[in-house]
Design an enzyme around this catalytic site. Structure first.
Site, PDB file in Angstrom:
ATOM      1  N   GLU A  21      50.563  14.118  83.997  1.00 56.77           N
ATOM      2  CA  GLU A  21      51.222  14.772  82.777  1.00 56.77           C
ATOM      3  C   GLU A  21      50.379  16.139  82.905  1.00 56.77           C
ATOM      4  O   GLU A  21      50.814  17.311  82.392  1.00 56.77           O
ATOM      5  CB  GLU A  21      50.822  13.984  81.543  1.00 56.77           C
ATOM      6  CG  GLU A  21      51.687  12.949  81.142  1.00 56.77           C
ATOM      7  CD  GLU A  21      51.268  12.399  79.925  1.00 56.77           C
ATOM      8  OE1 GLU A  21      52.194  12.513  78.985  1.00 56.77           O
ATOM      9  OE2 GLU A  21      50.414  11.742  79.800  1.00 56.77           O
ATOM     10  N   GLU A  72      47.450  14.532  68.552  1.00 53.36           N
ATOM     11  CA  GLU A  72      46.891  14.595  67.327  1.00 53.36           C
ATOM     12  C   GLU A  72      45.549  15.814  67.498  1.00 53.36           C
ATOM     13  O   GLU A  72      45.511  16.545  66.471  1.00 53.36           O
ATOM     14  CB  GLU A  72      46.097  13.546  67.102  1.00 53.36           C
ATOM     15  CG  GLU A  72      47.005  12.298  66.802  1.00 53.36           C
ATOM     16  CD  GLU A  72      47.514  11.516  67.951  1.00 53.36           C
ATOM     17  OE1 GLU A  72      47.613  12.304  68.878  1.00 53.36           O
ATOM     18  OE2 GLU A  72      47.563  10.442  67.603  1.00 53.36           O
ATOM     19  N   LYS A  98      56.434  15.717  71.946  1.00 55.95           N
ATOM     20  CA  LYS A  98      56.684  15.436  73.376  1.00 55.95           C
ATOM     21  C   LYS A  98      57.905  15.087  73.768  1.00 55.95           C
ATOM     22  O   LYS A  98      58.480  14.189  73.415  1.00 55.95           O
ATOM     23  CB  LYS A  98      55.551  14.611  74.156  1.00 55.95           C
ATOM     24  CG  LYS A  98      55.622  14.585  75.528  1.00 55.95           C
ATOM     25  CD  LYS A  98      54.782  13.729  76.215  1.00 55.95           C
ATOM     26  CE  LYS A  98      53.184  14.814  76.400  1.00 55.95           C
ATOM     27  NZ  LYS A  98      52.397  13.856  77.367  1.00 55.95           N
TER      28      LYS A  98
END
Length: 120
Positions: A21, A72, A98
């Site tokens: 990612e 977060e 996302k």
């Protein structure tokens, strides 16, 4: 009191816990809602008397560009910066999504939503 919403800010960046990612990145959506006294700007017709949504968009883009493992963390940075830099904001809510998260299923998006109020 009034509301300003900046919806569907689209960003490509590199957040996530997985190595892949952070290397290849992915698409994100950010929605922002702020509460502020808009009566002065309604009377004055002056940008200096309101919360500039160009500023709000810039804060989101700046903070989203800093890689983090968790959404977060990014949301908290966005909220903190808005309250640090814009005194007119009384409350802010941010949603960070996302798009197509790598969670082993056909999922459109994962969203976290956080709110913060100005301490008196």
């Amino acid at each position: 009191m009034g509301t300003i919403r900046v919806k569907n800010i689209r960003v490509f960046t590199n957040h996530g816990c997985l190595k892949e990612e952070t290397q290849i990145g992915s698409d994100y959506r950010v929605d922002l809602e702020i509460k502020a006294n808009l009566s002065n700007s309604a009377e004055s017709d002056s940008l200096k008397d309101t919360v500039d949504y160009v500023f709000l968009n810039k804060v989101v883009r700046d903070e989203m560009s800093i890689p983090s493992k968790l959404l977060e963390t990014v949301a908290k940075r966005i909220l903190d910066r808005i309250f640090e830099e814009e005194n007119l904001v009384k409350k802010a809510t941010v949603s960070v999504s996302k798009i197509n998260p790598p969670i082993g299923g056909d999922v459109e998006m994962v969203t976290i939503k956080m709110s913060q109020k100005r301490k008196k």
